[in-house]
Enzyme design. Structure first.
Site, PDB file in Angstrom:
ATOM      1  N   GLU A   1      -8.167  -6.537   4.390  1.00 35.50           N
ATOM      2  CA  GLU A   1      -7.928  -6.099   3.014  1.00 35.50           C
ATOM      3  C   GLU A   1      -6.654  -6.710   2.441  1.00 35.50           C
ATOM      4  OE1 GLU A   1      -8.985  -1.985   4.367  1.00 35.50           O
ATOM      5  OE2 GLU A   1      -9.519  -1.764   2.260  1.00 35.50           O
TER       6      GLU A   1
ATOM      7  N   HIS B   1     -13.518   1.539  -0.710  1.00 31.48           N
ATOM      8  CA  HIS B   1     -13.528   0.423   0.252  1.00 31.48           C
ATOM      9  C   HIS B   1     -14.042  -0.867  -0.388  1.00 31.48           C
ATOM     10  CE1 HIS B   1     -14.074   3.341   3.938  1.00 31.48           C
ATOM     11  NE2 HIS B   1     -12.791   3.080   3.731  1.00 31.48           N
TER      12      HIS B   1
ATOM     13  N   ASN C   1       0.886  -1.170   0.000  1.00 30.06           N
ATOM     14  CA  ASN C   1       0.000   0.000   0.000  1.00 30.06           C
ATOM     15  C   ASN C   1       0.919   1.213   0.000  1.00 30.06           C
ATOM     16  OD1 ASN C   1      -1.901   1.972   0.373  1.00 30.06           O
ATOM     17  ND2 ASN C   1      -2.905   1.000   2.122  1.00 30.06           N
TER      18      ASN C   1
ATOM     19  N   ILE D   1     -14.190   0.449  14.042  1.00 29.94           N
ATOM     20  CA  ILE D   1     -15.350   0.731  14.892  1.00 29.94           C
ATOM     21  C   ILE D   1     -16.378  -0.399  14.798  1.00 29.94           C
ATOM     22  CG2 ILE D   1     -17.313   2.309  15.210  1.00 29.94           C
ATOM     23  CD1 ILE D   1     -15.404   4.568  14.166  1.00 29.94           C
TER      24      ILE D   1
ATOM     25  N   ARG E   1      -2.494  -2.223  -3.555  1.00 24.96           N
ATOM     26  CA  ARG E   1      -3.771  -1.567  -3.314  1.00 24.96           C
ATOM     27  C   ARG E   1      -3.763  -0.286  -4.130  1.00 24.96           C
ATOM     28  NH1 ARG E   1      -6.432   1.089   2.085  1.00 24.96           N
ATOM     29  NH2 ARG E   1      -8.432   1.348   1.071  1.00 24.96           N
TER      30      ARG E   1
HETATM   31  P1  AMP Z   1      -9.670   1.642  11.166  1.00 21.14           P
HETATM   32  O1  AMP Z   1      -9.595   2.829  10.220  1.00 21.14           O
HETATM   33  O2  AMP Z   1     -10.418   0.485  10.565  1.00 21.14           O
HETATM   34  O3  AMP Z   1      -8.348   1.257  11.733  1.00 21.14           O
HETATM   35  O4  AMP Z   1     -10.563   2.120  12.410  1.00 21.14           O
HETATM   36  C1  AMP Z   1     -10.193   3.176  13.240  1.00 21.14           C
HETATM   37  C2  AMP Z   1     -11.324   3.460  14.212  1.00 21.14           C
HETATM   38  O5  AMP Z   1     -11.595   2.269  14.960  1.00 21.14           O
HETATM   39  C3  AMP Z   1     -11.023   4.546  15.246  1.00 21.14           C
HETATM   40  O6  AMP Z   1     -12.143   5.390  15.394  1.00 21.14           O
HETATM   41  C4  AMP Z   1     -10.809   3.757  16.525  1.00 21.14           C
HETATM   42  O7  AMP Z   1     -11.193   4.494  17.657  1.00 21.14           O
HETATM   43  C5  AMP Z   1     -11.753   2.588  16.331  1.00 21.14           C
HETATM   44  N1  AMP Z   1     -11.373   1.478  17.198  1.00 21.14           N
HETATM   45  C6  AMP Z   1     -10.287   0.689  17.137  1.00 21.14           C
HETATM   46  N2  AMP Z   1     -10.260  -0.190  18.158  1.00 21.14           N
HETATM   47  C7  AMP Z   1     -11.362   0.048  18.907  1.00 21.14           C
HETATM   48  C8  AMP Z   1     -11.919  -0.524  20.096  1.00 21.14           C
HETATM   49  N3  AMP Z   1     -11.323  -1.522  20.741  1.00 21.14           N
HETATM   50  N4  AMP Z   1     -13.083  -0.010  20.564  1.00 21.14           N
HETATM   51  C9  AMP Z   1     -13.704   1.000  19.922  1.00 21.14           C
HETATM   52  N5  AMP Z   1     -13.233   1.573  18.806  1.00 21.14           N
HETATM   53  C10 AMP Z   1     -12.087   1.116  18.292  1.00 21.14           C
END
Ligand code: AMP
Length: 384
Positions: A366, A163, A7, A313, A74
């Protein structure tokens, strides 16, 4: 088959070496600050070729004398041309480059990564896996904006969606979990990370998605506003804000961060527990917007069999999932609080037996999807 997943960003290079047949990650990492002056104790990495030297060194132990079979990239924007992963040659690289105006931050960096591999390992088989490709099945009624035709014909202004690699992978795993054939699977897939999008999946294919011409449209995201009245942009322009300032405002200062003061869901949930009103407001706006999209896409797919949560999330936030599910009573959706609270790396059902639509948590991957797609392309092109 050993596949190196790349990436390539403008100043960073993320990599993961996978054994596709054993479905195993051998090594992964990220090289950052490419093109920046070195800080104390750091080696300077002037360009992506130098970054690949760092990656190469990091791979040696894991390779143990074996060879990389192919590299999977990617690539963010595949425009209207690419609906599948493709084996890269000069013509394909130039085609990706021609899409630069549509993804000015991402595609040029992807092309730099492709060329750097070609320089370092001449003849290496490379495959491009596009973030937009899965959404090429969206019908025109859904991808058209209601604006004069020349905006589309001259500027390519239409909805593309992003996505896609994640939505496709998650839809496939969700159908498998429910033991339904993918061709007969209708679902609403929710990729909720720092960037967030919802996809309407009908018969296993994307028929609508919330991101549009760029990844700014749709849901409330970490730092992006998602949908708003386009006249707000005109208004801000007339107030003297430049296009770059407006771009920055809506892409980097809005969303959960703009409303609640943080783009991190964990921080916001902590603030809600301390009774902070603006954090609560941020979650309410985001959950309400998402519930509206779920209702709309339930209609778009002619009745969803599943609502699927994925990404940072979606996979981890019990609180956010329940805020959304609480708004879906009109669809007969009921989430089991114990199942929702369970932490697990596995795909799982979190709705009750009686829920009219199954609610699932399916972790995305991914890199795995890109590695598998790369191996498949390389294998079919080898037998030709
Ligand atoms: P990503 O872009 O898929 O890495 O997601 C990032 C988002 O996931 C951020 O808003 C983080 O706060 C949320 N996130 C990651 N781990 C947790 C967790 N254990 N509980 C709640 N939110 C999380």
């Amino acid at each position: 088959m050993l596949v190196l997943v790349i990436n390539s960003g403008s100043s960073s290079l993320k990599y993961q070496l996978r054994d596709v047949d054993a479905d195993e990650v051998l090594v992964e990492g990220i090289v950052e600050r490419i093109g920046f002056p070195a800080e104390d104790g750091e080696i300077e990495i002037p360009d992506h070729e130098a970054a690949l030297d760092v990656v190469d060194a990091a791979l040696q132990d894991a390779l143990g004398g074996r060879q990389i079979d192919a590299v999977g990239h990617r690539v963010v924007h595949g425009g209207e041309r690419f609906s599948q992963p493709v084996l890269i040659n000069n013509e394909i690289t130039r085609a990706i480059e021609r899409l630069n105006p549509l993804a000015p931050l991402h595609n040029p960096a992807n092309v730099v990564g492709i060329r750097a591999i070609e320089e370092k390992w001449p003849g290496m088989r490379q495959v491009a896996v596009f973030d937009t490709a899965y959404h090429r099945t969206i019908p025109e009624r859904a991808w058209r904006y209601a604006v004069p035709d020349w905006l589309y014909t001259r500027h390519g202004i239409r909805r593309y969606g992003f996505h896609g690699t994640s939505h496709e992978y998650v839809a496939r795993r969700a159908a498998a979990l429910l033991e339904l054939p993918l061709e007969a699977f209708n679902a609403v897939v929710l990729h909720l990370g720092n960037g967030a999008s919802a996809t309407a999946v009908q018969g296993g294919r994307s028929v609508d998605t919330s991101m549009g011409f760029t990844p700014l449209e749709g849901l409330v995201m970490g730092t992006r506003s998602g949908d708003l009245d386009p006249s707000i942009l005109v208004y801000l322009g007339r107030q003297g804000m430049s296009p770059d300032e407006i771009d920055d405002l809506l892409n980097r200062e809005s969303g959960l961060k703009g409303l609640g003061g943080s783009n991190d869901m964990r921080t916001l949930v902590g603030a809600v527990e301390r009774g902070e009103a603006k954090a609560q407001r941020a979650l309410d706006v985001a959950a309400y917007r998402l519930a509206k999209y779920i209702g709309a896409y339930h209609v778009a797919v002619g009745g969803a069999q599943a609502i699927v949560f994925t990404a940072g999330i979606g996979e981890n936030s019990t609180v956010f999932r329940s805020l959304v599910a609480d708004r879906l009573g009109a669809l007969g959706v009921a989430v089991d609080p114990d199942a929702n609270a369970l932490r697990s790396p596995d795909p799982r059902v979190i709705s009750t037996e009686g829920s009219a639509i199954a609610v699932l948590v399916v972790p995305t991957d991914e890199e795995r999807a890109i590695a598998e797609a790369t191996a498949a392309v390389v294998r079919t092109s080898a037998v030709r």
